[in-house]
Each structure stands twice: as structure tokens, then as C-alpha cells.
Design an enzyme around this catalytic site. Structure first.
Site, PDB file in Angstrom:
ATOM      1  N   GLY A  22      -2.951  -0.226  -4.070  1.00  0.00           N
ATOM      2  CA  GLY A  22      -3.044  -0.502  -2.452  1.00  0.00           C
ATOM      3  C   GLY A  22      -2.995   0.773  -1.786  1.00  0.00           C
TER       4      GLY A  22
ATOM      5  CE1 TYR B  61       2.033  -9.174 -12.005  1.00  0.00           C
ATOM      6  CE2 TYR B  61       0.733  -9.731 -13.833  1.00  0.00           C
ATOM      7  CZ  TYR B  61       0.853  -8.992 -12.784  1.00  0.00           C
ATOM      8  OH  TYR B  61      -0.166  -8.006 -12.367  1.00  0.00           O
TER       9      TYR B  61
ATOM     10  CB  SER C  94      -3.478  -9.983 -13.119  1.00  0.00           C
ATOM     11  OG  SER C  94      -3.219  -9.414 -14.540  1.00  0.00           O
TER      12      SER C  94
ATOM     13  CB  ALA D 290      -0.903  -0.111   1.043  1.00  0.00           C
TER      14      ALA D 290
ATOM     15  N   GLY E  68       0.219   2.863  -5.899  1.00  0.00           N
ATOM     16  CA  GLY E  68      -0.527   2.272  -6.667  1.00  0.00           C
ATOM     17  C   GLY E  68      -2.228   2.007  -5.858  1.00  0.00           C
TER      18      GLY E  68
END
Ligand SMILES: NC(=O)c1ccc[n+]([C@@H]2O[C@H](COP(=O)([O-])OP(=O)(O)OC[C@H]3O[C@@H](n4cnc5c(N)ncnc54)[C@H](OP(=O)(O)O)[C@@H]3O)[C@@H](O)[C@H]2O)c1
Length: 324
Positions: A20, A190, A158, A15, A18
Site C-alpha cells: 500500500g 486469513y 490473496s 498504506a 508494504g
């Protein structure tokens, strides 16, 4: 949608920037105590001051943790459990994407060390470990609530998970091509780690059925203006830069604003509308169908057992509390 000011404690990983960061501030605006993690102390100071000014009753606590270091993740769980008597939601959001292969060591059994590719370690093993160590506190929180509302685990995956594959789990863990050759594709690594997020969520939800803790995962949309590709090079960066320009003009279609993405995280972590939903994949705030691998029980079990082995937990977690 309405959120009331509330007495709740939420842990958001990743956090300091971005999605978060935005989610942490939005949770604080609703009066929540926000525990959050990152590695950048200066960025954390800015988040802390945003959290403090968001709501008179909100509070923020920063934990500096590198998720490549699984001992540090274990320490985080111990500290959170020692310092807080409740945890209403855990948002597993920290994530990385890299162009170059790098590895980290796990020291699960303190005798043999396994070399694990960094994307897989940070994006999957760290939240796997953290969640399993924090389930007892989440469970206790849910059981102590007068309204017996479930506590929640939300994991940021994602849409790219659909490109992932976990059929050669050893190659994924090592970050090598099939058969152990030296090829490394950062986008594949990823995608594999994000597929692991989905399988982890479905398996966790199954294991937590009836416990008062739910587990869901979310694709937050494409948000090219976050720091996610800071470790990427060449085409990825160029493409992201161009996409960021488009998205900043109009966050439409697959593109999302940081605010819209954070809203999806907060919705899943706090909104009563989804309080009883578990084991689901969301595309932002809409329930969606994940890749078919999510329904593959054998693959889920294989991933669970291997992950437990790599982080030094019994495969029976979260049935048993490894910290008791
Ligand atoms: N942006 C997108 O289009 C998109 C799309 C789908 C999914 N996601 C997912 O959304 C999540 C948030 O990403 P974002 O786009 O907001 O990117 P971001 O701005 O780079 O934020 C990532 C967060 O994760 C933390 N992090 C990264 N590596 C870490 C490590 N080794 N140890 C501890 N913390 C670490 C970062 O903190 P520090 O670097 O300060 O430590 C930062 O707070 C990720 O899980 C990502 O996979 C993003």
C-alpha cells in the site's frame, strides 16, 4: 503502459507499509491526490513526505484508523465525504494475518454487540463497510467526469483465498472451528477472509452494474518482505524470513517485489486498459480464475447479508445511501 499526470483522488487503505505504501507513492508520482490510512503516525509521516516529493501537484492526506473499530471506519467514510468532492478510486488494501485468535466487538444496531474474529473484521468487514459508505461519492465522481470513465474499487485479496471456506459462516465470524469448538488456525482465518474479499468483489460488481463504478480484486503475488506476518509466530515467520531472502535475490514465479505488487494495484486503480472491467480477479496484472465459490450466488448473498447485518447496514446497499 503509460499513465499521464492526472487530476484524481485515490484512497488507499493500509498504506503505512508494504504494498500500500509503495502504491500510494506511485499514485502520487502521477499527480494524484492520495488519501491513505494506517495506524502508525510515524510511518505515515514518512509516506506523506514521500508523496509530497513525488510530484509537484500531488498531495497526501493521512487518516489514522484502526480497522478493528468499525465505528472508526464509519467516521473515516463520513470525513472523506465531507472533505473531498471526488473519489476516483478506492483501494481496499489494509490487511492482517494473526496466529492467535483475537476478537473485536461490532455495535451494529447499538443494542446487541457481536463478537467478531479480528482477521475477518479487519480484512473483510471493514472494507465491506467503507466501500458501501463511499459508493455514493465514487458514483458521483464517475457521473461528473466529462469522459464518463468509471470510478473504481480495487480490493487486495490473496491467492490463499483458494484455501478458504465460508460454508460455516458463523464459525468464520467467531473464529472458531466448525461447531464452535475452540480451535483457531490463523492461516485458515486469513484464507477465509481473503475468499470473502473475492465474493464481496463479484457481488459488488453485480450490484454496481451500470452505475459507473467498477469492482475488481487482485492477488498481488507473494511478497515475503512486507510486514504482513508481524503478528504471526513460529513456522510462518521462519518460512517468511527464508522466502524473503529468496525473493530479495530474484522475485520470480509466485514471488513478487513490493514494487511489482504495487504496480498491479496502480494498474487496476488507474489504467485505461481495465477501465471497463468489473467483477474480475487478477493475479497481479493478469486476469485469472478465482475459486469456484466466487460463482456461488447463494453463498455470495449469504455473505453479503450477514456482513451488512454485522456492520449495521441495510442488505440493500449500495443501492441506498446509508449516510444520507
Ligand atoms: N505480502 C504478501 O505476500 C501478500 C500476498 C497476498 C496478499 N497480500 C495482501 O496485501 C495487503 C497488504 O499487505 P502487505 O503485505 O503490504 O502487509 P503490511 O506491510 O503489513 O501492510 C499492511 C497494511 O495494513 C494496515 N493494517 C494492518 N492491520 C490494520 C488494522 N487493524 N487497522 C488498520 N490498518 C491495518 C497496516 O498499517 P498499520 O499496521 O501501520 O496500522 C499496513 O499499512 C493485505 O491485504 C494482504 O492480505 C499480501
Amino acid at each position: 503502459m503509460s499513465y499521464s499526470s492526472e487530476d484524481s483522488t485515490v484512497l488507499v487503505t493500509g498504506a503505512t507499509s508494504g504494498i500500500g505504501r509503495e502504491a500510494a507513492v506511485r499514485l502520487a508520482e502521477r499527480g494524484a491526490t492520495v488519501l491513505f490510512t494506517g495506524r502508525d503516525r510515524e510511518a505515515a509521516e514518512a509516506v506523506l513526505s514521500a508523496v509530497r516529493s513525488a510530484h509537484p501537484e500531488s498531495a497526501g492526506v493521512f487518516y489514522r484508523v484502526d480497522f478493528a473499530d468499525l465505528d472508526a471506519v464509519r467516521e473515516l467514510a463520513r470525513t472523506v465525504r465531507a472533505d473531498h468532492d471526488r473519489l476516483d478510486a478506492l483501494v481496499n488494501n489494509a490487511g492482517t494475518s494473526r496466529s492467535e485468535r483475537a476478537t473485536t466487538e461490532t455495535s451494529a444496531d447499538r443494542t446487541t454487540e457481536a463478537e467478531v474474529e479480528l482477521t475477518f473484521a479487519v480484512n473483510h468487514l471493514a472494507p465491506f463497510l467503507l466501500t458501501n459508505l463511499l459508493v455514493p461519492l465514487l458514483r458521483e465522481t464517475a457521473n461528473n467526469r466529462p469522459e464518463s470513465a468509471p470510478a473504481r474499487v480495487v480490493t487486495t485479496t490473496s491467492g490463499l483465498h483458494e484455501r478458504g471456506s465460508l460454508s460455516d459462516l458463523d464459525a468464520v465470524v467467531r473464529g472458531t472451528g466448525a461447531g464452535g469448538d475452540a480451535t483457531f488456525d490463523g492461516l485458515d482465518a486469513y484464507a477465509d477472509s481473503k475468499l470473502a474479499n473475492v465474493l464481496f468483489t463479484v457481488e459488488l460488481a453485480d450490484r454496481l452494474a451500470g452505475s459507473g463504478v467498477t469492482a475488481n480484486c487482485v492477488h498481488p503475488g507473494w511478497i515475503p518482505q512486507t510486514g504482513l506476518v508481524r503478528n504471526a509466530t513460529g513456522f510462518s515467520r521462519l518460512f517468511t524470513g527464508a522466502a524473503a531472502l529468496v525473493a530479495s535475490v530474484a522475485p520470480v514465479g509466485p514471488f513478487e517485489s513490493v514494487e511489482g505488487a504495487a504496480d498491479a494495484l496502480v494498474y487496476l486503480a488507474r489504467d485505461p486498459e481495465v477501465a471497463d472491467v468489473s467483477g474480475a480477479y487478477f493475479d497481479r496484472r493478469e486476469r485469472a480464475t478465482p475459486a469456484p465459490e466466487a460463482a456461488d450466488e447463494q453463498l455470495r448473498t449469504r455473505l453479503w447479508n450477514r456482513s451488512a447485518e454485522l456492520v449495521g447496514l441495510p442488505a440493500s446497499v449500495p443501492e441506498t445511501d446509508p449516510l444520507s
